[in-house]
Structure formats: structure tokens, C-alpha cells
Scaffold this active site. Structure first.
Site, PDB file in Angstrom:
ATOM      1  N   GLY A 318       0.836  -1.199   0.000  1.00  0.00           N
ATOM      2  CA  GLY A 318       0.000   0.000   0.000  1.00  0.00           C
ATOM      3  C   GLY A 318       0.865   1.240   0.000  1.00  0.00           C
ATOM      4  O   GLY A 318       0.605   2.205  -0.699  1.00  0.00           O
ATOM      5  N   MET A 320       5.174   2.588   1.472  1.00  0.00           N
ATOM      6  CA  MET A 320       6.450   2.189   2.060  1.00  0.00           C
ATOM      7  C   MET A 320       7.091   3.410   2.683  1.00  0.00           C
ATOM      8  O   MET A 320       7.313   4.419   2.004  1.00  0.00           O
ATOM      9  CB  MET A 320       7.346   1.592   0.968  1.00  0.00           C
ATOM     10  CG  MET A 320       8.736   1.215   1.432  1.00  0.00           C
ATOM     11  SD  MET A 320       8.675  -0.153   2.607  1.00  0.00           S
ATOM     12  CE  MET A 320       9.810   0.435   3.831  1.00  0.00           C
ATOM     13  N   GLU A 321       7.405   3.299   3.987  1.00  0.00           N
ATOM     14  CA  GLU A 321       7.821   4.461   4.759  1.00  0.00           C
ATOM     15  C   GLU A 321       9.303   4.798   4.607  1.00  0.00           C
ATOM     16  O   GLU A 321       9.967   5.080   5.606  1.00  0.00           O
ATOM     17  CB  GLU A 321       7.497   4.229   6.231  1.00  0.00           C
ATOM     18  CG  GLU A 321       8.294   3.123   6.911  1.00  0.00           C
ATOM     19  CD  GLU A 321       7.651   1.754   6.847  1.00  0.00           C
ATOM     20  OE1 GLU A 321       6.858   1.509   5.924  1.00  0.00           O
ATOM     21  OE2 GLU A 321       7.948   0.930   7.718  1.00  0.00           O
ATOM     22  N   HIS A 354      -0.100   6.439   9.099  1.00  0.00           N
ATOM     23  CA  HIS A 354       0.670   5.227   9.410  1.00  0.00           C
ATOM     24  C   HIS A 354       2.133   5.384   8.982  1.00  0.00           C
ATOM     25  O   HIS A 354       3.053   5.154   9.769  1.00  0.00           O
ATOM     26  CB  HIS A 354       0.021   4.039   8.688  1.00  0.00           C
ATOM     27  CG  HIS A 354       0.710   2.727   8.891  1.00  0.00           C
ATOM     28  ND1 HIS A 354       0.190   1.731   9.685  1.00  0.00           N
ATOM     29  CD2 HIS A 354       1.887   2.246   8.412  1.00  0.00           C
ATOM     30  CE1 HIS A 354       1.017   0.696   9.690  1.00  0.00           C
ATOM     31  NE2 HIS A 354       2.055   0.975   8.916  1.00  0.00           N
ATOM     32  N   GLU A 355       2.337   5.809   7.760  1.00  0.00           N
ATOM     33  CA  GLU A 355       3.705   5.909   7.239  1.00  0.00           C
ATOM     34  C   GLU A 355       4.501   6.975   7.979  1.00  0.00           C
ATOM     35  O   GLU A 355       5.676   6.779   8.288  1.00  0.00           O
ATOM     36  CB  GLU A 355       3.691   6.213   5.736  1.00  0.00           C
ATOM     37  CG  GLU A 355       2.912   5.207   4.884  1.00  0.00           C
ATOM     38  CD  GLU A 355       3.277   3.771   5.149  1.00  0.00           C
ATOM     39  OE1 GLU A 355       4.464   3.491   5.429  1.00  0.00           O
ATOM     40  OE2 GLU A 355       2.377   2.907   5.101  1.00  0.00           O
ATOM     41  N   HIS A 358       6.036   6.024  11.241  1.00  0.00           N
ATOM     42  CA  HIS A 358       7.279   5.261  11.108  1.00  0.00           C
ATOM     43  C   HIS A 358       8.523   6.148  10.960  1.00  0.00           C
ATOM     44  O   HIS A 358       9.635   5.666  11.117  1.00  0.00           O
ATOM     45  CB  HIS A 358       7.231   4.384   9.858  1.00  0.00           C
ATOM     46  CG  HIS A 358       6.455   3.107   9.993  1.00  0.00           C
ATOM     47  ND1 HIS A 358       6.657   2.218  11.022  1.00  0.00           N
ATOM     48  CD2 HIS A 358       5.526   2.543   9.183  1.00  0.00           C
ATOM     49  CE1 HIS A 358       5.860   1.159  10.841  1.00  0.00           C
ATOM     50  NE2 HIS A 358       5.166   1.343   9.734  1.00  0.00           N
ATOM     51  N   GLU A 377       5.085  -2.601  13.217  1.00  0.00           N
ATOM     52  CA  GLU A 377       3.835  -2.466  12.454  1.00  0.00           C
ATOM     53  C   GLU A 377       2.625  -2.299  13.360  1.00  0.00           C
ATOM     54  O   GLU A 377       1.692  -1.565  13.034  1.00  0.00           O
ATOM     55  CB  GLU A 377       3.648  -3.661  11.524  1.00  0.00           C
ATOM     56  CG  GLU A 377       4.639  -3.689  10.360  1.00  0.00           C
ATOM     57  CD  GLU A 377       4.681  -2.387   9.571  1.00  0.00           C
ATOM     58  OE1 GLU A 377       3.768  -1.552   9.702  1.00  0.00           O
ATOM     59  OE2 GLU A 377       5.653  -2.188   8.822  1.00  0.00           O
TER      60      GLU A 377
HETATM   61 ZN   LIG Z   1       3.924   0.076   8.619  1.00  0.00          ZN
END
Ligand SMILES: [Zn+2]
Ligand SMILES: *[C@@H]1O[C@H](CO)[C@@H](O)[C@H](O)[C@H]1NC(C)=O
Ligand SMILES: *[C@@H]1O[C@H](CO)[C@@H](O)[C@H](O)[C@H]1NC(C)=O
Ligand SMILES: *[C@@H]1O[C@H](CO)[C@@H](O)[C@H](O)[C@H]1NC(C)=O
Ligand SMILES: *[C@@H]1O[C@H](CO)[C@@H](O)[C@H](O)[C@H]1NC(C)=O
Ligand SMILES: *[C@@H]1O[C@H](CO)[C@@H](O)[C@H](O)[C@H]1NC(C)=O
Ligand SMILES: *[C@@H]1O[C@H](CO)[C@@H](O)[C@H](O)[C@H]1NC(C)=O
Ligand SMILES: *[C@@H]1O[C@H](CO)[C@@H](O)[C@H](O)[C@H]1NC(C)=O
EC number: 3.4.11.-
Length: 925
Positions: A318, A320-321, A354-355, A358, A377
Site C-alpha cells: 500500500g 512504504m515508509e 501510518h507511514e 514510522h 507495524e
Molecule cells: Zn507500517
């Protein structure tokens, strides 16, 4: 709601900090490849030589004990810094291949004496330096030993250098490599994504390094604890843009940008057309607030000076951080005010939240090894709700963790085949084992238990410990117990240490059901298993008991939190009702004595708003699942749905509909369905009328965020249960659209439901119109809506024709074949057709679609969901026998599970059918 689940993979920052994006929009790719221009593009001094001259000696070691046969790097060398130069070619070479070349110099220091250098390298052709794959030099006073030989180990992805003498402990060296790799469209490592704009093909070179793909981009110590400083150089054409984690040196062309108070640069990148259509605006609007929220929450400033986020046309996860340069699937970043739905918008907010979480937790501080992935996560999956709530305070988004994480993972974690959150380091070695860690347990159970921890410590205490952890370990690596230590230092008023409490939740699988008997005052716990007959063969050192923090209330009054360490608390009697797990802050289910159940049900029926929205959902979900597990009887579970006629909120409704879905699947081909339909029609009717009113006869969009989701439920269920006025409404909307295909009057929120219902009530004309619109759709999400809606028709020949289309890649793309067949099987009329279709063609499907994205296990799962008769069980067994010679590939396990689930369904239906029919019949009049 059409929220799609994403797997966002974190950057194992240490090893790979790179995560460079060379974004290139080549204006006229149709022009033949021009060798002269290619040469003039600033070829670096040490450009890779022709790959054909490179030897690739591959030794298969004789003894499996050699250090290069281990998947983990030895602990003798640690990287300090890398200089990496990459030159992606955005046009194919004469053989039609896209390549990249590169050069890397890594400075590393020796911490244990060794005469071996082992570094990751995968699928790279390394240039020969005087007969070796790499060049070694000493740094400062150090003299490098000479290289005896070098070789590649394909299985463990290593480049190995055998030296003639040992490296000196404390000394530093530089390893130089030059390499050539394929810029393939495989979504791994340094890869190629393509799209068309104004009829011109554009090529983007981009990266996905997590978990083990940095080694496919350049030789590196590819493990999360091998952090280093990276200097990245990208060679690219004029008129193209290159981005990397840090700030660029040289010119760039920001398409959108903004500044935070301390001059943080925030940019959103995407296809030119998408930016021009202002699809990046929403992401840009929420990024600043979300970063500010985390700076405050973590009490730590954003560790970088810029934040880029880019939407890529081809992307596997979905998002990528990557530190300072987060990559997204287009649907996870781009919001179109006209075409996107509320669900699309919410997904963008939560994925960004969310990203960005991180950037600190995961990137600034990184877990030592992949076995602790759940903490990384799970943490981001929890705080994404806090970050999103700050950006969109009117959405009440924090409540949704109940549906999208807690209940979701309860379903998986209640099986005897579940597994603990935490793994031992030795258990996770190979790339396959590492990628297995990215699962629902890690994300959603991780989120649920961290939320519970934050709730029992209280949020300020949790945040304080977190901040201390982040500040202590900044730029370093940790194990999960380091976080417990820092929380312990600030945590008070808990009956045990954070370690002791949390070990029970992380080291053993599953969760308890807490039973409160209000007559005797006893409180007990028991490992909750959905199938009471299942056998747990995984022993636990804690005997499947937990330290359970129980928040509870008595007749509306909040009580002191009770810690269930073993048993027994004081009783409550009389007219008082007791509700435990208030705010659903704990990761457990609750059962009561029948009297208390009755008191709770009567409360729901008389004054449901005395309980919070999520507790209403929790009572429903607990009751239905306790019934499946035979802890309470089915009619008690069904009784929790009676008050729904008065319910207007989304979360309880969604919870009930998910649970009732099992009844629909089991009974929609039986006499029970008639009664079920009458009952649900009666329950949904008031909700349908409510939305009709608040939308001024369907002309407005509801203002409440979750009301918009519940409107979708109201229309979808009302139409399928036959509520008056629903069909006519849907048909007229769809008819208007058919009459003027360029003016779709259906609101994006409602499209999925409306298309499906209109096609279900319609015939070939409605279907063929949808097919035409599907073929013309330019927006991916619109195409998906139509593709699923076409499976809703009740006309058998249309369904059969659609099934045939799934095996014709010019009609349905190969990657969509499995899901299309599943959509058809979801339809009660389509199910037997899909089953016949797949059975009749199994060997053809297996041979032609055996590889690639055709998911056999999803196919078997999808088709057999309704199976609940002896006849179907026999058919399934026969299918297995008849095709043993062909095989089932990736569906082998799914087939076994289907047989098991069918057997369980038969049992459930036998035990419950008569009661369920009786109950629905009585309640629907
Ligand atoms: Zn994550
Ligand atoms: C890396 O590049 C920097 C500046 O570009 C240079 O000073 C340094 O010596 C280089 N390091 C190596 C190992 O090549
Ligand atoms: C690597 O070398 C092999 C063997 O010479 C060759 O077949 C392959 O195409 C090369 N790959 C790249 C990306 O250069
Ligand atoms: C972004 O914010 C601006 C300023 O508040 C607002 O006018 C605009 O509508 C927002 N855009 C989106 C897509 O939310
Ligand atoms: C935030 O961090 C600063 C220094 O890093 C510290 O002095 C302060 O106490 C912290 N605040 C909180 C609420 O923890
Ligand atoms: C688990 O059960 C065994 C045997 O009944 C007992 O010896 C042990 O102490 C129990 N462990 C815990 C953590 O309760
Ligand atoms: C239980 O309730 C009784 C009567 O109300 C009271 O005397 C007793 O102290 C309570 N016990 C506990 C453990 O709270
Ligand atoms: C559930 O319990 C009620 C009352 O105890 C009983 O009448 C009913 O038959 C039971 N239902 C089932 C499905 O066992």
C-alpha cells in the site's frame, strides 16, 4: 465501506537507507533509442563495463556450515557509510531490456578478526576488477589485505571475498563494486513502473527495498541493524527529476510544496496529470498537521529537513515508509474531489498517518531484527488512528480500530492454528520467513495490544515512556523489551511489571474470554477458541492465562479498573447491569450470566445510547462469536440484533451485518432465508427512512463521516431485502446514467452498491452498459466497482458469459481473473455456476494460470464459502480425488481447509437451522 487493507512495509532503515527514486518522465519514448545522446549523459568515470565480459563463478559450498551458507551476516564487520551512484536507463537496450548500472563504495570497520568479507548482493552482475568482483582498500593507516578469491552465493544472496590475511580489528576499509542490474517491472529493489500520459509512454525508475531487496540494487549489508550514512547520486536525463531520502543538491522541480514553522519542506509527487487535477491537494493538506501531531506526541522533532511523498502507478504494497521519501500506491495518496469516495479519502489519511508514524518509530529507532516486526507495524497501526484523528477531528476515526483491527484479528487469533505475536530471533532467517512476518497478527493484534497497554498505563504515561525510548535510541536499534523498560520507568499503579503483563499477550497466541457471573461475583478467564472442538497443540508457558485489565461500569457508573490476575471479584445483584471492557480498551471478549445478558439486552432495547457506540458493537460481536464457540446459545446472539431498528450509528450496524453475513451464506438457499429477509427488512427499514430524510430525499450527502458509510449499508441491505422504494430509486439513478453516460448522477460513495443492485434487478441491457463503462474506465477504482457489480446479475447466461470472459485476458486482465470469479461465486445464483466452471476447467486453468497472480487458494476459499451440505462435501472430496493427477498448487492447503470448514458448517447448520428459522419467523411478524 470499501476500505482496502494495505500492507505497509517499513524500511529496514539501517541497511538500506537508500530508497532512491529516480523519477523520470521521458517525453517521447517512441523515438528510437539514441546511442549518442545516451553517451553524453554524464557517464561516471568508473562506469560498468560490458556485462558479457563478467565472469560469474558460482560455488556451491561443500559443507553447510560455512558462514556464507547462513542467512544472517556474521558479526565481524559493520558498515559506516556508503557512496552509491545509480544510473537507470529509461529506454530499453537493443535486446529490449531495461538496465541500470551503478557504483558503490562502502566504508566498514572490522570489529572481530576475520579474513572473509560477506556482503549481500542479489541478481547484480558485478564488474571484474583484475579477476575479482570487488576492490578493497584500507582507510587511513590501514592497509587492505589482498584478495585471494571472490564468489557469489545465489541461495543466500551473498558476495564473498576470501582474503589472504585477516582484517585488523578496529581498522576501517573501503569496498568498491561496480554493477549492472535489470530495471525490471518486478516491483522489487530498483524497478520500473510505466504509465501513459497524452498517448506517450513514461517510465519511472523507483524502489522497494523492504524487506530484502536493497541487495538487488547495490551490494550492501542488508540487515536492519546495519545502519550507515548514505550519499546517493542519481544520473538522469535533463527534464527528469531524481529524489532521494535527503535534500537534493542541484535543481529540482517541485510540483507542490509547503512549509512548516521550522522550514520543513513538504511535497507531494505524482503523474503530472494527477497533480494538475489537484489530486495531491488533500495529501498535502493533511501531511503538515499529522507531522505536527507526532512531534508533539513523541516529544521529538521530525528528524529530517524534508518530507516527500510520491504516488507510483505500479506499487506492490500500500505504501512504504522510506525515510523522508514515502512511496504509495496511487489509491493510497491521490484524492479526486469528484471521483473519490469518503472511504477513499479516509484510507489516504490513515495510510499517510501510518507511514509518517514510522519516520520516528521504525526509521529513527529501528528494531534489531525482523522477529520484532509486530512492534513496528503494530505500533504504526495503532497510532495511525491518533494521527488521522488530529488531521480530521470530526471523523471519530479512533473508534474504527474496533472494526478494522480488533474484530478483524479476533477472527484469526481465535483459531487453534494462530501464532504468538513475538518470534524468537533464530526462527526468522530466510527472505520467505521475513515476509511471512507481514501478517494480520503483526499489524492488527500488535495495534490492539499496544492500545490496551496505552489505555491501562494512561495515554500521557504511554507517550512519556515512548518519548524517552525514542530519544534514548535515536539513530540506533532496539529489541521490543527496550520499550517495556522505558514504559516501566514512567508507569505506576500497575500490579505487575510491564514485562510480566505484556509477555502474556505477546508470547502466547490467542486471547481470553472473561466471564462475569453477577450472581456469585466470580470473574474467570478462558482461552477463547472459535471452534470448541479444535485442539491446541502449541503449549504455552503461561497455560493460556492472561493478566487482564478490566475496565467496567455498573448501571452507567464507571468502576475502578479491575485486574484479573487469577479469579473472583465482588458481586453485584439486583437490577444493576454490568458492562465490562468499556471503550473496548482490552483485547478480550466478555461473557455474562444470563440475567446480566438480559439486563444488557433490555438496556439496548430501551436506551441503547446509555452505552458507547463501540460497546454496542462489542456486545453484538461478542455474542455472535460466543455463540459460534457454543459458549452461549444462538438465539441469545440473534437477540442482540433486535435493537438495531433503533440504531443509527455505523459501527454497531457494520458489526451486526458482518456477523449476520454468516447466516446469509448458510441459509440463502433454504427456507430460512425468507424469514431472515423479512426480519432484516423490518430492521433496516427505519435506517433507510432515516437516510431518506436526512439527505432530503436522497439529494444530499450526509454530513457525518460514518453516516456516509452507514448510508451505503442502508441502501445495500434495504434493496436486497426488498424495502419499498429502494429498487425504484436505484433503477432510476442507473437509468439516468445509461441515458447520458457522460453524466453519472450516482455519488461516488454509493456507486459500488448502486451499480450492484441495479445490475441485480436489471437484465442484459444494464449489464452490457456496465461492460462498456468498464472498458472505458480511466480511473482504476471505477473499473473495480464495475467489475464487481457485473457479478451481481441474477441472469445465469450473463453470469456464465462473464465467467468465460475471465479466461480471456483481452477482456479481463489476468491479475483480475481470480477476484472476478470470486465476485461471481459470492452471488447465490453465480456460486454453482462458478463451481461448475472451475471444476470443468481445472486442468486448463491450472496449466495456463498456474504461475503468476492467479490465486488458487482465494479461488477455492471464495467458491466454497457457502458449502454446508453433505452433497457439497462429497463434491468437494470428489473434486480433490479427480484432480490429484493435475494437482492443486497453491490451493492445496485451501482445499483441505475448505473440506474442514464445510464439515463444520454442516454441523452448525444441523444444530441451528430449526432454532434460527423459528426465531426469525417469530421476530419478523
Ligand atoms: Zn507500517
Ligand atoms: C564519498 O563521497 C564523499 C563526497 O562526495 C567523499 O568525500 C568520500 O571520500 C567518498 N567516500 C568514499 C568511500 O568513496
Ligand atoms: C548478467 O549476466 C548474464 C550472463 O552474462 C546475462 O545473461 C544477463 O543478461 C546479465 N544481466 C544484466 C542485468 O546485465
Ligand atoms: C486543502 O486545504 C485548502 C485550504 O484549507 C482547502 O481550500 C482545500 O479545499 C483543501 N483541499 C482538499 C482536497 O481537501
Ligand atoms: C520533552 O523533551 C524535553 C527534552 O527532550 C524534556 O525536557 C521534556 O520534559 C519532555 N516533555 C515531556 C512531556 O516528556
Ligand atoms: C502452568 O501449569 C503448570 C501445570 O499445571 C504449572 O506447574 C505452572 O506453574 C503453570 N504456569 C503458570 C505460569 O501458571
Ligand atoms: C464485597 O462486598 C461486601 C458487601 O458489600 C463487602 O463487605 C466486602 O468488603 C466486599 N469485598 C471486596 C473484596 O470488595
Ligand atoms: C437457547 O436457549 C433458550 C432458552 O434457554 C431455548 O429456548 C432455546 O431453544 C435455545 N436455543 C438454542 C439454539 O439452543
Amino acid at each position: 465501506m470499501g476500505r482496502v487493507y494495505y500492507v505497509s512495509k517499513n524500511v529496514g532503515l539501517g541497511m538500506l537507507v537508500l530508497a532512491t527514486i529516480a523519477l523520470a518522465t521521458i517525453i517521447a519514448l517512441s523515438i528510437a533509442y539514441d546511442k549518442e545522446r545516451a553517451k553524453n549523459r554524464g557517464k561516471p568515470e568508473n562506469e560498468a563495463t560490458d556485462s558479457t565480459s563478467m565472469p560469474t563463478p558460482l560455488t556451491t559450498p561443500s559443507t553447510p556450515k560455512e558462514p556464507w551458507d547462513h542467512y544472517r551476516l556474521p558479526d565481524s564487520l559493520v558498515p559506516v557509510s556508503y557512496n552509491v551512484t545509480l544510473w537507470p536507463r529509461l529506454r530499453p537496450n537493443a535486446d529490449g531490456m531495461y538496465l541500470f548500472t551503478g557504483y558503490s563504495a562502502v566504508i566498514f570497520s572490522c570489529v572481530k578478526e576475520t579474513d572473509l568479507i560477506i556482503i549481500h548482493s542479489n541478481k547484480l552482475n558485478l564488474t571484474n576488477f583484475y579477476g575479482h568482483h570487488a576492490k578493497l582498500s584500507g582507510l587511513g593507516d590501514a592497509t587492505a589485505p589482498t584478495i585471494q578469491k571472490t564468489w557469489l552465493v545465489v541461495k543466500t544472496h551473498y558476495l564473498v571475498l576470501q582474503l589472504r590475511s585477516a582484517l585488523a580489528v578496529g581498522a576501517s576499509y573501503v569496498l568498491h563494486t561496480e554493477f549492472q542490474g535489470e530495471l525490471a517491472d518486478d516491483l522489487e529493489g530498483f524497478y520500473r513502473s510505466e504509465y501513459t500520459e497524452d498517448g506517450v509512454k513514461k517510465v519511472v525508475a523507483t524502489s522497494q527495498m523492504q524487506a530484502t531487496y536493497a541487495r538487488k540494487t547495490f551490494p550492501c549489508f542488508d540487515e536492519p541493524a546495519m545502519k550507515a550514512v548514505f550519499t546517493v547520486t542519481i544520473i538522469h536525463d535533463q527534464g527528469t527529476v531524481a529524489l532521494s531520502n535527503g535534500r537534493e543538491i542541484g535543481s529540482f522541480y517541485p510540483l507542490l510544496w509547503t512549509k512548516l514553522s521550522h522550514s520543513l519542506q513538504i511535497r507531494i509527487w505524482a503523474r503530472r496529470k494527477a497533480i494538475e487535477d489537484r489530486q495531491g491537494d488533500y495529501a498535502l493538506n493533511v501531511t503538515g498537521p499529522i507531522l505536527q501531531f507526532y512531534e508533539h506526541y513523541y516529544n521529538a522533532t521530525y528528524p529530517l529537513s524534508k518530507s516527500d511523498q510520491i504516488a507510483l502507478p505500479d506499487f506492490n504494497a500500500g505504501a512504504m515508509e522510506n525515510w523522508g521519501l514515502v512511496t504509495y500506491r496511487e489509491t493510497a495518496l491521490l484524492y479526486d474531489p469528484i471521483m473519490s469516495s469518503t472511504g477513499n479519502k479516509e484510507r489516504i489519511t490513515t495510510v499517510i498517518a501510518h507511514e509518517l508514524a514510522h519516520m520516528w518509530f521504525g526509521n529513527l529507532v529501528t528494531l534489531q531484527w525482523w522477529n520484532d516486526l509486530w512492534l513496528n507495524e503494530g505500533f504504526a497501526s495503532y497510532v495511525e488512528y491518533l494521527g488521522a484523528d488530529y488531521a480530521e477531528p470530526t471523523w471519530n476515526i479512533k473508534d474504527q480500530i474496533i472494526l478494522y483491527d480488533v474484530h478483524k484479528v479476533f477472527a484469526v487469533d481465535a483459531l487453534a492454528s494462530s501464532h504468538p505475536l513475538s518470534r524468537r530471533e533464530e526462527e526468522v532467517n530466510t527472505p520467505a520467513q521475513i515476509s511471512e512476518m507481514f501478517n494480520t497478527i503483526s499489524y492488527s493484534k500488535g495495534a490492539a495490544v499496544l492500545r490496551m497497554l496505552s489505555e491501562f498505563l494512561t495515554e500521557p504515561v504511554f507517550a512519556k515512556g515512548l518519548s524517552s525510548y525514542l530519544n534514548t535510541f535515536a539513530f540506533g536499534n532496539t529489541v521490543y523489551t527496550d520499550l517495556w523498560d522505558h514504559l516501566q520507568q514512567v508507569g505506576m499503579h500497575i500490579p505487575h511489571t510491564v514485562h510480566n503483563i505484556m509477555n502474556r499477550w505477546t508470547l502466547q497466541m490467542g486471547f481470553p474470554v472473561v466471564t462475569i457471573d453477577t450472581r456469585t461475583g466470580s470473574i474467570t478467564q478462558k482461552h477463547f477458541l472459535l471452534d470448541p472442538d479444535s485442539v491446541v497443540d502449541r503449549p504455552s508457558q503461561f497455560n493460556y492465562t492472561w493478566f487482564v485489565p478490566i475496565k467496567w461500569m455498573k448501571t452507567g457508573v464507571e468502576q475502578q479498573q479491575h485486574w484479573l490476575l487469577q479469579k473472583t471479584v465482588n458481586s453485584t445483584t439486583g437490577e444493576d447491569w454490568v458492562l465490562a471492557n468499556t471503550n473496548v480498551s482490552g483485547y478480550f471478549r466478555v461473557n455474562y450470566d444470563l440475567d446480566n445478558w438480559d439486563r444488557l439486552l433490555s438496556l439496548l432495547n430501551t436506551n441503547h445510547q446509555a452505552l458507547s457506540i463501540i460497546n454496542r458493537a462489542q456486545i453484538i460481536d461478542d455474542a455472535f462469536n460466543l455463540a459460534r464457540a457454543k459458549i452461549i446459545n444462538t438465539t441469545l446472539a440473534l437477540r442482540t440484533s433486535k435493537y438495531l431498528a433503533k440504531e443509527r450509528d455505523y459501527i454497531p450496524w457494520e458489526s451486526a451485518l458482518r456477523n449476520l453475513d454468516y447466516y446469509i451464506l448458510m441459509f440463502d438457499r433454504t427456507e430460512v432465508y425468507g424469514a431472515l429477509q423479512l426480519y432484516l427488512k423490518k430492521q433496516i427499514q427505519p435506517l433507510f427512512e432515516y437516510f431518506k430524510t436526512i439527505t432530503a430525499n436522497w439529494t444530499k450527502v450526509p454530513t457525518g463521516h460514518t453516516d456516509r458509510y452507514n448510508q451505503i449499508n442502508a441502501i445495500g441491505i434495504a434493496c436486497s431485502m426488498g424495502v419499498d422504494g429502494c429498487r425504484e430509486l436505484i433503477k432510476s439513478w442507473y437509468r439516468q446514467w445509461m441515458e447520458s453516460p457522460h453524466h453519472n448522477p450516482i455519488h461516488p460513495n454509493l456507486k459500488t452498491t448502486v451499480y450492484c443492485s441495479a445490475i441485480a434487478f436489471g437484465g442484459v441491457e444494464e449489464w452490457d452498459f456496465a461492460w462498456r463503462m468498464f472498458k472505458n474506465a480511466t480511473l482504476a477504482s471505477e473499473a473495480v466497482r464495475l467489475r464487481s457489480a457485473m457479478a451481481c446479475t441474477k441472469v445465469p447466461w450473463l453470469l456464465n458469459r462473464y465467467l468465460e470472459y475471465t479466461l480471456d485476458p483481452t477482456k479481463i486482465r489476468k491479475q483480475d481473473a481470480t477476484s472476478t470469479i470470486q465476485y461471481i461465486a459470492r452471488n447465490v445464483v453465480g456460486m454453482p455456476l462458478a463451481w461448475n466452471f472451475v471444476r470443468a476447467r481445472w486442468s486448463y486453468i491450472f496449466q495456463h494460470y498456474g504461475r503468476g497472480s492467479f490465486s488458487f487458494s482465494n479461488l477455492v476459499n471464495g467458491i466454497t464459502k457457502r458449502f454446508s451440505t453433505d452433497f457439497e462435501l462429497q463434491e468437494l472430496k470428489k473434486f480433490k480425488e479427480d484432480n490429484l493427477h493435475v494437482g492443486f498448487g497453491s490451493a492445496t492447503l485451501a482445499l483441505e481447509q475448505a473440506i474442514e470448514k464445510t464439515t463444520a458448517n454442516i454441523k452448525w447448520v444441523t444444530e441451528n437451522k430449526a432454532h434460527v428459522l423459528k426465531w426469525f419467523t417469530e421476530e419478523s411478524t
